[in-house]
Design a protein around this motif. Sequence first.
Motif, short mmCIF file in Angstrom:
data_model
loop_
_atom_site.label_atom_id
_atom_site.label_comp_id
_atom_site.label_asym_id
_atom_site.label_seq_id
_atom_site.Cartn_x
_atom_site.Cartn_y
_atom_site.Cartn_z
N LEU A 124 -36.90 5.55 -11.01
CA LEU A 124 -36.45 5.81 -12.38
C LEU A 124 -35.20 6.69 -12.40
CD1 LEU A 124 -39.85 6.40 -14.24
CD2 LEU A 124 -38.42 4.35 -14.25
N THR A 125 -35.16 7.67 -11.51
CA THR A 125 -33.98 8.54 -11.43
C THR A 125 -32.74 7.75 -11.00
OG1 THR A 125 -35.36 10.45 -10.88
CG2 THR A 125 -33.02 10.61 -10.36
N TYR A 126 -32.91 6.89 -10.02
CA TYR A 126 -31.79 6.08 -9.53
C TYR A 126 -31.31 5.11 -10.60
CZ TYR A 126 -29.09 2.97 -6.49
OH TYR A 126 -28.08 2.22 -5.93
N PHE B 52 -26.82 5.54 -16.95
CA PHE B 52 -26.30 6.58 -17.83
C PHE B 52 -25.22 7.45 -17.18
CE2 PHE B 52 -31.00 6.33 -18.92
CZ PHE B 52 -30.82 5.34 -19.86
N SER B 53 -25.00 7.31 -15.87
CA SER B 53 -24.10 8.17 -15.08
C SER B 53 -24.72 9.56 -14.93
CB SER B 53 -22.71 8.27 -15.70
OG SER B 53 -22.66 9.21 -16.74
N ALA B 54 -24.09 10.39 -14.12
CA ALA B 54 -24.64 11.73 -13.85
C ALA B 54 -24.06 12.79 -14.78
CB ALA B 54 -24.36 12.11 -12.39
N ASP B 55 -23.33 12.39 -15.80
CA ASP B 55 -22.75 13.34 -16.74
C ASP B 55 -23.84 14.07 -17.52
OD1 ASP B 55 -20.29 12.48 -15.91
OD2 ASP B 55 -19.99 11.11 -17.61
N PHE B 56 -23.57 15.34 -17.84
CA PHE B 56 -24.48 16.09 -18.69
C PHE B 56 -24.27 15.69 -20.14
CE2 PHE B 56 -24.54 18.79 -14.95
CZ PHE B 56 -25.86 19.22 -14.92
N ARG B 57 -25.38 15.52 -20.86
CA ARG B 57 -25.31 15.13 -22.27
C ARG B 57 -26.25 16.03 -23.08
NH1 ARG B 57 -23.07 9.81 -22.08
NH2 ARG B 57 -23.21 8.93 -19.98
N ASN C 133 -29.37 15.29 -17.71
CA ASN C 133 -28.78 14.33 -16.77
C ASN C 133 -29.94 13.68 -15.99
OD1 ASN C 133 -29.56 16.02 -14.69
ND2 ASN C 133 -27.51 16.33 -13.88
N PRO C 134 -29.68 12.67 -15.17
CA PRO C 134 -30.80 11.97 -14.52
C PRO C 134 -31.62 12.81 -13.55
CG PRO C 134 -28.84 10.59 -14.53
CD PRO C 134 -28.41 11.95 -14.98
#
Length: 287
Positions: free
Chosen positions: A106-108, A114-119, A214-215
């Motif tokens: 799920l993390t991958y 969603f990319s690793a960007d913080f939201r 993030n993920p």
Amino acid sequence: MGLIWQVLLNGIFLGGLYALMALGLALVWGVLNIVNLAHGAFIMLGAYACYYLYTGAHVDPFAALPLAMAMLFLLGYLIQRYVLNLIVRSAMFNTLLITFGIDVVLTYVAQIAFSADFRTINPPYAGNNFQLLGATVPTVQLLTFVVAIAVTVALSTFLFRAKMGRAIRATAQNLSAARLYGVDPRTLYAFTFGLGAALAGAAGGLYGLVSQVNPYIGAPLTAKSFAIAIIGGLDNPLGVIVGGLFLGIVESFTALYVGPTYTSVASFGILVLVLIVRPTGILGRTA
């Protein structure tokens, strides 16, 4: 005195969110005897669900919570029904491996999607606040606390009043007796796991309102949920509330008087202390 009141209030708000985070993990652990290492990943997906419902469909984050819960319920139901039910009665080590694998997958997938960007979920009222007895109360944190406690109380009511809730409790207490009364364990386990995932989805949506997402937030949130579930007690949703509030207040005062880098040390130090003094948790039943 004003500073202490402000820190106490912040700790209470944080503790309410902590309680909701831990509730799904405690429910699954108490009924299925599965320590769900993918619980934090479900919280992360709930946060992303609310984020995209808000940014893409312009649904208010709090109105998006039921939709996020429905999505996570379906995901959790399918995972339990067609994956975990195959090994539900095997050694706990096997379930740990399976749920760890689900967490990694799920993390991958989330990283790719969603990319690793913080939201962060930032509705127009995100910066609103008001004064209460000299302390500043952020509106979003207050709403988050109220919703978290309301969902927790609703779950407790469901478990003790609804027919399915009583079946879940009966299965957790005595599987053989529950079967004699016509309970189908496979269906009930899938429903329970889906319900735990739905609660994680609600926690994720609220988490996205007060923190960055993030993920990779899943693993630390799983660890935090584990600690709260143990501290509060697995067999009582209200115990999880107490455990979450207690830990939130302790972390707030630890950040003030010791330093924010020591909040996790305080959390898991309390976990060790509870395991020594009262292994069933603060409100857990003793043998």
